[in-house]
Design an enzyme around this catalytic site. Structure first.
Site, PDB file in Angstrom:
ATOM      1  N   ASP A 104     -61.222 -38.425  -2.735  1.00  0.00           N
ATOM      2  CA  ASP A 104     -62.288 -38.707  -3.705  1.00  0.00           C
ATOM      3  C   ASP A 104     -63.334 -37.594  -3.686  1.00  0.00           C
ATOM      4  O   ASP A 104     -64.293 -37.619  -4.468  1.00  0.00           O
ATOM      5  CB  ASP A 104     -62.887 -40.107  -3.516  1.00  0.00           C
ATOM      6  CG  ASP A 104     -63.451 -40.351  -2.128  1.00  0.00           C
ATOM      7  OD1 ASP A 104     -63.376 -39.445  -1.287  1.00  0.00           O
ATOM      8  OD2 ASP A 104     -63.962 -41.473  -1.891  1.00  0.00           O
ATOM      9  N   SER A 105     -63.111 -36.580  -2.838  1.00  0.00           N
ATOM     10  CA  SER A 105     -63.893 -35.343  -2.936  1.00  0.00           C
ATOM     11  C   SER A 105     -63.702 -34.705  -4.309  1.00  0.00           C
ATOM     12  O   SER A 105     -64.424 -33.768  -4.662  1.00  0.00           O
ATOM     13  CB  SER A 105     -63.480 -34.351  -1.839  1.00  0.00           C
ATOM     14  OG  SER A 105     -62.071 -34.170  -1.842  1.00  0.00           O
ATOM     15  N   ASP A 158     -56.972 -41.471  -1.943  1.00  0.00           N
ATOM     16  CA  ASP A 158     -58.183 -42.179  -1.512  1.00  0.00           C
ATOM     17  C   ASP A 158     -58.453 -43.393  -2.393  1.00  0.00           C
ATOM     18  O   ASP A 158     -58.361 -43.308  -3.628  1.00  0.00           O
ATOM     19  CB  ASP A 158     -59.400 -41.242  -1.628  1.00  0.00           C
ATOM     20  CG  ASP A 158     -59.793 -40.623  -0.306  1.00  0.00           C
ATOM     21  OD1 ASP A 158     -59.421 -41.165   0.760  1.00  0.00           O
ATOM     22  OD2 ASP A 158     -60.479 -39.583  -0.335  1.00  0.00           O
ATOM     23  N   LYS A 208     -55.814 -44.149   1.489  1.00  0.00           N
ATOM     24  CA  LYS A 208     -56.784 -43.936   2.569  1.00  0.00           C
ATOM     25  C   LYS A 208     -58.054 -44.701   2.241  1.00  0.00           C
ATOM     26  O   LYS A 208     -58.461 -44.764   1.074  1.00  0.00           O
ATOM     27  CB  LYS A 208     -57.090 -42.453   2.734  1.00  0.00           C
ATOM     28  CG  LYS A 208     -58.169 -42.179   3.791  1.00  0.00           C
ATOM     29  CD  LYS A 208     -58.217 -40.719   4.224  1.00  0.00           C
ATOM     30  CE  LYS A 208     -58.969 -39.795   3.308  1.00  0.00           C
ATOM     31  NZ  LYS A 208     -60.396 -40.140   3.096  1.00  0.00           N
ATOM     32  N   GLU A 222     -62.140 -45.858   4.094  1.00  0.00           N
ATOM     33  CA  GLU A 222     -63.130 -45.453   5.101  1.00  0.00           C
ATOM     34  C   GLU A 222     -63.613 -46.644   5.909  1.00  0.00           C
ATOM     35  O   GLU A 222     -63.787 -47.745   5.373  1.00  0.00           O
ATOM     36  CB  GLU A 222     -64.324 -44.781   4.399  1.00  0.00           C
ATOM     37  CG  GLU A 222     -63.921 -43.515   3.650  1.00  0.00           C
ATOM     38  CD  GLU A 222     -65.097 -42.808   2.982  1.00  0.00           C
ATOM     39  OE1 GLU A 222     -66.255 -43.253   3.141  1.00  0.00           O
ATOM     40  OE2 GLU A 222     -64.845 -41.800   2.293  1.00  0.00           O
ATOM     41  N   GLU A 241     -63.833 -37.199  10.722  1.00  0.00           N
ATOM     42  CA  GLU A 241     -64.635 -36.188  10.023  1.00  0.00           C
ATOM     43  C   GLU A 241     -65.982 -36.008  10.724  1.00  0.00           C
ATOM     44  O   GLU A 241     -66.689 -36.999  11.000  1.00  0.00           O
ATOM     45  CB  GLU A 241     -64.852 -36.608   8.556  1.00  0.00           C
ATOM     46  CG  GLU A 241     -65.667 -35.585   7.774  1.00  0.00           C
ATOM     47  CD  GLU A 241     -65.578 -35.733   6.264  1.00  0.00           C
ATOM     48  OE1 GLU A 241     -64.874 -36.637   5.782  1.00  0.00           O
ATOM     49  OE2 GLU A 241     -66.222 -34.924   5.559  1.00  0.00           O
TER      50      GLU A 241
HETATM   51  O1  KIV Z   1     -62.074 -36.941  -0.045  1.00  0.00           O
HETATM   52  C1  KIV Z   1     -61.590 -36.103   0.741  1.00  0.00           C
HETATM   53  O2  KIV Z   1     -61.237 -34.984   0.381  1.00  0.00           O
HETATM   54  C2  KIV Z   1     -61.448 -36.497   2.131  1.00  0.00           C
HETATM   55  C3  KIV Z   1     -61.142 -35.413   3.120  1.00  0.00           C
HETATM   56  C4  KIV Z   1     -62.349 -34.605   3.360  1.00  0.00           C
HETATM   57  C5  KIV Z   1     -60.581 -35.954   4.375  1.00  0.00           C
HETATM   58  O3  KIV Z   1     -61.615 -37.621   2.463  1.00  0.00           O
END
Ligand code: KIV
Length: 273
Positions: A53-54, A92, A122, A124, A191
């Site tokens: 989600d980056s 994510d 994924k 959090e 992280e």
């Molecule tokens: O959103 C993302 O790119 C991430 C990575 C930094 C692990 O969660």
């Protein structure tokens, strides 16, 4: 563990990562958000491609990951999926798509799996509530990767800073990691945590840890593609290495294009039918 596809190519499965840890093989992970970069990173040999989600920051120009929607993730993950042949594809779950209720989490993670062809999701956090959700997803057949330490969806609570610096913080991180493993997560991202803490967690778990800003003691590493290729100028945390300055090369290329167009040099006779 890996699935055979038409043509015989092997696609990595979530369980393969655990096997890599057992063998002591380091895991190379990277993010991707579109088809061409997905093809490039897969062909370069990464083991895991994360549609992070980056994408909020590096693709959509947002200030954080919080405004990224499930539809955004699905849109990009479908494109990435078309470019990935070998790597494990993880997507994510964005902010508020798994925290409100277990039913929501199942429905939203199910959409990601069905609509994108991803191999895993994924999420959090490692609280008991989050781990109940992880358990429910795994029971439904959805492999889950955890994410501890600095968790960007909680940036408004924590700020962007190294986590687990105190003994108490390190103990909580270890407890969360163990809880995620017990709930059935196949791997966990660490992280922005001190290297010694990440190493302790790594040694305590059977599942692999994937570090970002967590030192060399993790079972693998992940970086945001645009950051490690110099495409995100101004973002220079201590853990980041620019492996190729694609941003510089791309800028030079576009400047040269502009110059040659304005000078009447492009297209030349060799480009003209
Ligand atoms: O959103 C993302 O790119 C991430 C990575 C930094 C692990 O969660």
């Amino acid at each position: 563990m890996s699935s055979e596809r038409g043509g015989g190519a092997r696609r990595l499965a979530a369980a393969d990562l655990r096997e890599m840890k057992r063998r002591g093989d380091k895991i190379a992970a990277i993010t991707a958000y579109d088809y061409l970069f997905a093809r490039l990173v897969d062909a370069a040999g990464v083991d895991l491609v994360l549609v992070g989600d980056s994408l909020g920051q590096v693709v959509l120009g947002l200030g954080s990951t919080l405004a990224v929607t499930l539809d955004d993730m699905i849109h990009h993950a479908r494109a990435v999926r078309r470019g990935v042949d070998r790597a494990l594809l993880v997507v994510d779950l964005p902010f508020l798509t798994y925290q409100v209720s277990r039913e929501d989490a199942l429905r939203n993670a199910g959409r990601v799996m069905q609509e994108t062809g991803a191999a895993a999701v994924k999420l959090e956090g490692g609280s008991p509530e989050t781990c109940d959700t992880v358990r429910a997803l795994v029971r439904a057949g959805i492999p889950v990767m955890g994410h501890l330490g600095f968790t960007p969806q909680s940036v408004n609570l924590t700020g962007t800073r190294v986590q687990a610096r105190t003994d108490d913080g390190a103990a909580r991180l270890l407890e969360d990691a163990r809880r995620l493993e017990e709930a059935g997560a196949f791997s966990v991202v660490l992280e922005l945590v001190p290297g010694t803490v990440a190493q302790t967690v790594t040694e305590a778990l059977q599942i692999p840890t994937i570090g970002i800003g967590a030192g060399v003691g993790c079972d693998g590493q992940v970086l945001v593609l645009h950051d490690m290729l110099g495409l995100n100028p101004g973002f220079a945390p201590r853990f980041l290495r620019t492996f190729a300055d694609v941003g510089q090369v791309a800028g030079d290329g576009v400047r040269e294009y502009v110059r040659t167009v304005k000078a009447g040099e492009y297209p030349g006779p060799e480009h003209t039918f």
